[in-house]
Write a protein that holds these residues in place. Structure first.
Motif: not given
Length: 64
Positions: A17-24, A1-11
């Protein structure tokens, strides 16, 4: 439901864990912003923003 997601995590955490779900789940024209760390992605457009050499980069990812 979000248009922008901001992250400051280690690569490692983002890539595994996170980017595959975000991309999908990203909808068209939404953005994912990563502060300092670039994430390699062939299926998203990547823009690097950097004001000068004294600041860290912000990487912007958009769904193609």
């Amino acid at each position: 439901n979000y248009d922008i997601i901001y992250a400051f995590w280690i690569p490692e955490t983002i890539n595994k864990k996170i980017f595959p779900k975000i991309k999908e789940e990203m909808k068209k024209d939404s953005r994912f912003l990563s502060y300092c760390f670039e994430i390699k992605s062939d299926d998203l457009d990547i823009t690097k923003h950097k004001e000068n050499e004294k600041v860290f980069s912000i990487y912007e990812y958009r769904k193609k």
